[in-house]
Structure formats: structure tokens, C-alpha cells
Design an enzyme around this catalytic site. Structure first.
Site, short mmCIF file in Angstrom:
data_model
loop_
_atom_site.label_atom_id
_atom_site.label_comp_id
_atom_site.label_asym_id
_atom_site.label_seq_id
_atom_site.Cartn_x
_atom_site.Cartn_y
_atom_site.Cartn_z
N HIS A 1 0.55 -1.39 -0.12
CA HIS A 1 -0.45 -0.26 0.29
C HIS A 1 0.98 1.81 0.01
O HIS A 1 0.39 2.37 -0.56
CB HIS A 1 -0.90 -0.05 0.68
CG HIS A 1 -2.28 -0.81 0.55
ND1 HIS A 1 -2.39 -2.10 1.38
CD2 HIS A 1 -3.38 -0.05 0.83
CE1 HIS A 1 -3.38 -2.36 0.34
NE2 HIS A 1 -4.11 -1.25 0.63
N LYS B 1 -9.34 -7.90 8.68
CA LYS B 1 -10.79 -8.35 8.99
C LYS B 1 -10.15 -6.84 10.62
O LYS B 1 -9.71 -6.70 10.24
CB LYS B 1 -9.90 -9.89 10.13
CG LYS B 1 -8.25 -9.39 10.38
CD LYS B 1 -7.81 -10.36 12.08
CE LYS B 1 -6.16 -10.29 11.63
NZ LYS B 1 -5.88 -9.74 12.72
S1 SF4 Z 1 -5.26 -15.82 14.76
FE1 SF4 Z 1 -3.56 -14.39 16.06
S2 SF4 Z 1 -1.97 -14.41 14.20
FE2 SF4 Z 1 -3.21 -14.67 13.34
S3 SF4 Z 1 -3.59 -13.23 12.27
FE3 SF4 Z 1 -5.37 -13.59 13.74
S4 SF4 Z 1 -3.36 -11.77 15.35
FE4 SF4 Z 1 -2.01 -12.25 14.03
#
Ligand code: SF4
Lengths: 176, 280
Positions: free
Chosen positions: A37, A102
Site C-alpha cells: 500500500h 479483519k
Molecule cells: S490469529 Fe493471531 S496471528 Fe493470526 S492474524 Fe489473527 S492476530 Fe494475527
């Protein structure tokens, strides 16, 4: 609602999506995260062309693990989207329609999504092994020197995501 | 005096890096299974099912559980009767990390400088914490840490007058603000007491405790229970999409502190809470 969608996203498709919908995506998505980015924005500042045309496209905030012999890609789950917030409005202005990541987005990103009619999907964080199975093809198209952070063009099939923020600005994380 | 060749340490580190990124320890697997039984939200239950399936696929198809295979945090408890031979111990640990991450198809997520941000290409250096203990053994604890949750961690320098309620509020608000970013259900490591850096280190150590174990101090065990209860009333839920199970456990470690202070370190870890230990 459960929906199955073929990419690229059109305005009509974006309009049909509402926060809370379970969506299965099939088509091309591009991987890009922090370093890619930053470089894309620097490229734009220099008035040069981006490695791919953003119009109607979907970016997956992803830095996969390396593939083993015979695998298309390694573990491939989403990374936290908010780190891309600073760069996102400029990309939305150029026609970016979908983002997969996310976590929360900033008010500036949500405003720009409303203005530019775009949608933000969440994939399940920490489910990278499972998600990688839905990625059928993958090739690095730019910034190879960035390693895991390079831009990849990937063909996904029935890739499961949830609409978290729709083009009206409704945010599933902000439910009462 | 017992002699240990640093190559033995290096080989062990390599092995641990690979193992823990493909299969969580039994305590974490159990905690996730229990969580799935108690989740009442339909979507939350579905997501916990996905996480269990993910663990299965990771192990069977040899794909790392998560693409963020972490920055390697290594705790070395070194018996004072041990004499290392064969070279530099720190180099050996880093060599183990480099081999583990390269030969184990793990992601290289470390940059050489926090500002110029050039990837080192082999996930080194590790963050290494040394402790000298009694005896002639070396205990290696490896805890690769993902940064989605690391970024939501914090240190709060509370006042003594803030007391237990202040500590609870600090823990709960950290988890609340982390929300979906930290990949819930999370495990919360907390360090109370010591100094600024000590409480952070205790919090990190607390994450390496078997999940579900309680503090040996009754008042702290009670605090762990209360904090977990309040966190799970937040209804953030699996993946932050609503539900009962926001945290799997709150684990607290304490240390004596100064008359003027109440430092609290809160280290949030996602459901991919990787920790593995071996004794040499
Ligand atoms: S599960 Fe843990 S290590 Fe995997 S993306 Fe999410 S915060 Fe990061």
C-alpha cells in the site's frame, strides 16, 4: 443472507450487499498489505501507473506463508485492515470496490466507501490454512522484493467472507 | 558443571518453531473445544467450528495454522551449572529460528529496522529473554507472537488507589478496544506489579502458561475469574461478530512493586496462542 458472487464487483453487485451477509466470492482478487500500500501511494504521488487497474477490483489484505511444492499458496488468512486506513481513500477514489480483511475501519474510510460505493468484507482471522484451499491460482504481479508483502493476482473460488461494512456505511462491528 | 553444545539449543529452537505453527498445544485445543460448547450465538458457534476445522486442516495438510507465524519470542531459563560450548548462544538461537522459518515454510515477518522496514528474510532476530535459574538444565519456551493481537496490547501505570477495580477496568477496556482486530476469542496475559518493563514481561510470560490454569494465589485467581467474566459480558464474540466467547482465559502474573505504583501490562493474544516448551 447467503450469496454467491462472481468478481469483479459492479455497482449493482455492491448495492445488493448488506452488512451481515455471508458471501462466497469467485474470481480475481489482489493481495496487498502494508508495504504494498505504501508503495502504491508513493507511485501515485509520482504520477506513475499502478501495477494493476483498480477499477471494480477487490484487494485482499494478505501476506501468505510460502507455498510448499505442489501447493498454490501457503496459509492465507486476512490481516488487520485498519493499518491500511491511511492509504485506502485514495485507492477507493480510483475505483477500488472491495476489500477483504479483519477488524475495524476508520470513519474516513467508511465515508469514502459511501462516496465511492464500495464494500468491506471480513474473512475469519486465524483460519489461514482453511482459507488457502479456496485460492486456486496465485502469481506475484508486482513488488516481488517485498516477499510476503508482494502484490499477487489470485483466483479464488467460493471464498467465504462476511460483509462487515456495506456501501451505505452500516458497520456490523457497531451493532448495538 | 554440565556442558551443552549451543547447536543442541539451535536444533531444538528450529524444531519448536515448526511444530507450534502447525499444531497448537493441547491446552489451547481443549480451550477452543470447550468454547464451542458454551457459545450461544449461531454465527459465533459457526466461527468456532471454522477455527476447529482450520486446526485440523493445518495439521493434516501441513499448512501453518495462521499466515502470521509470528515474531519468535524465546524464553531461556538457564541452569547456573550449565556451560555452553560450540559458539555464541544468541547466534545459535537465531540460527534455529532462521532454519525453522525457512525449512518449515513459515512467513518471514521481521524487518531489520522499525523505520526503514527492510525484511530480514529469515524471521530473525528473535526476541530472547534470559533467566538464570538453579540446576544444570535449560528450559526453552517458544511463543511466536502474531501482531494483530500484539498491536492491541498495552502498559497502564495505575495508581495504588485504583486497586483491584482499576486493574479490572484496564483489562476489560483493552479487550474492548481491541474488538475484532485481535482475532477473538483471545487469551489475555496480564502482569501486575514490578516496574514499567517488568509488568510487560510478566504479561508475555503469563501467555505461556497452560491455558485454563489458574494463579496459585487465591486473590489473583479470583481476579482472573472476574476479569474473564466481565470480558465475556462484552459480547464481542468469535471474530468480533457477536457472541459469548470473547476470551478463553485471563492469566495473571504478579511481582512486588513500589509504594507509589501499580503497573499493569496487558498482552493480548489471539486464538492462535502458540506456546511450546522443552527441557534440555
Ligand atoms: S490469529 Fe493471531 S496471528 Fe493470526 S492474524 Fe489473527 S492476530 Fe494475527
Amino acid at each position: 443472507m447467503e450469496k454467491h458472487i462472481t468478481l469483479p464487483l459492479t455497482n449493482e453487485l455492491v448495492s445488493s450487499l448488506q452488512a451481515g451477509d455471508m458471501v462466497y466470492l469467485t474470481g480475481i482478487v489482489y493481495s496487498a498489505r502494508d508495504a504494498a500500500h505504501k508503495r502504491m501511494i508513493e507511485t501515485l504521488e509520482k504520477k506513475e501507473a499502478l501495477p494493476f487497474d483498480l477499477k471494480g477490483q477487490t484487494i485482499y489484505y494478505l501476506g501468505p506463508t510460502p507455498a510448499r511444492e505442489g501447493q498454490v499458496i501457503g496459509s492465507a488468512g486476512p490481516t488487520t485492515a485498519s493499518r491500511m486506513d491511511k492509504y485506502t481513500p485514495a485507492l477507493l477514489e480510483l475505483g477500488l470496490k472491495g476489500m477483504i480483511g479483519k477488524g475495524k475501519r476508520s470513519p474516513q474510510v467508511i465515508d469514502s466507501m459511501k462516496k465511492n460505493h464500495a464494500v468491506y468484507f471480513a474473512a475469519v482471522g486465524g483460519a489461514g490454512a482453511l482459507l488457502s484451499r479456496q485460492i486456486r491460482k496465485s502469481r506475484v504481479i508486482a513488488y516481488e522484493d517485498l516477499g510476503t508483502e508482494a502484490i499477487r493476482e489470485m483466483y479464488v473460488e467460493e471464498f467465504p467472507v462476511i460483509v462487515v461494512i456495506d456501501a451505505q456505511g452500516t458497520d456490523l462491528y457497531q451493532r448495538p | 558443571m554440565r556442558e551443552i553444545d549451543v547447536q543442541t539449543i539451535s536444533d531444538a529452537v528450529r524444531e519448536l518453531c515448526i511444530r507450534i505453527n502447525y499444531e497448537l498445544s493441547g491446552d489451547m485445543q481443549e480451550a477452543l473445544m470447550k468454547a464451542a460448547e458454551t457459545e450461544t450465538s449461531e454465527l459465533g458457534g459457526k466461527i468456532l467450528g471454522i477455527l476447529e476445522e482450520n486446526l485440523k486442516v493445518a495439521k493434516e495438510e501441513q499448512i501453518p495454522i495462521c499466515q502470521d507465524t509470528g515474531m519468535a519470542v524465546v524464553f531461556l531459563e538457564i541452569g547456573q551449572e550449565v556451560h555452553f560450548t560450540g559458539g555464541d548462544l544468541e547466534e545459535a538461537v537465531n540460527r534455529g529460528v532462521a532454519r525453522g522459518y525457512t525449512e518449515g515454510y513459515l512467513r518471514k515477518s521481521v524487518v531489520r529496522d522499525p523505520l526503514d522496514r527492510v525484511n530480514t528474510g529469515d524471521n530473525t532476530p528473535a526476541v530472547i529473554h534470559y533467566q538464570i535459574v538453579q540446576g544444570d538444565q535449560v528450559t526453552i519456551t517458544l511463543a511466536p507472537k502474531g501482531f494483530g493481537s500484539e498491536n492491541m496490547s498495552r502498559v497502564c501505570m495505575l495508581k495504588p488507589a485504583d486497586g483491584e477495580e482499576g486493574v479490572l477496568n484496564a483489562i476489560v477496556s483493552a479487550v474492548k478496544e481491541a474488538g475484532p482486530n485481535a482475532c477473538p476469542p483471545v487469551v489475555v496475559g496480564v502482569g501486575i506489579g514490578g516496574t514499567f518493563e517488568k509488568c510487560a514481561l510478566l504479561a508475555k510470560k503469563a501467555l505461556t502458561r497452560p491455558v485454563g490454569s489458574t494463579s496459585g494465589k487465591p486473590h489473583i485467581a479470583e481476579l482472573e475469574r472476574k476479569a474473564l467474566e466481565r470480558i465475556n459480558e462484552l459480547k464481542i464474540g468469535p471474530a468480533g461478530l457477536g457472541g459469548r466467547v470473547t476470551a478463553l482465559a485471563v492469566q495473571i502474573e504478579t511481582y512486588p512493586t513500589h509504594i507509589a505504583g501499580l503497573p499493569v501490562g496487558i498482552n493480548i493474544c489471539c486464538h492462535v496462542n502458540r506456546h511450546i516448551r522443552t527441557v534440555i
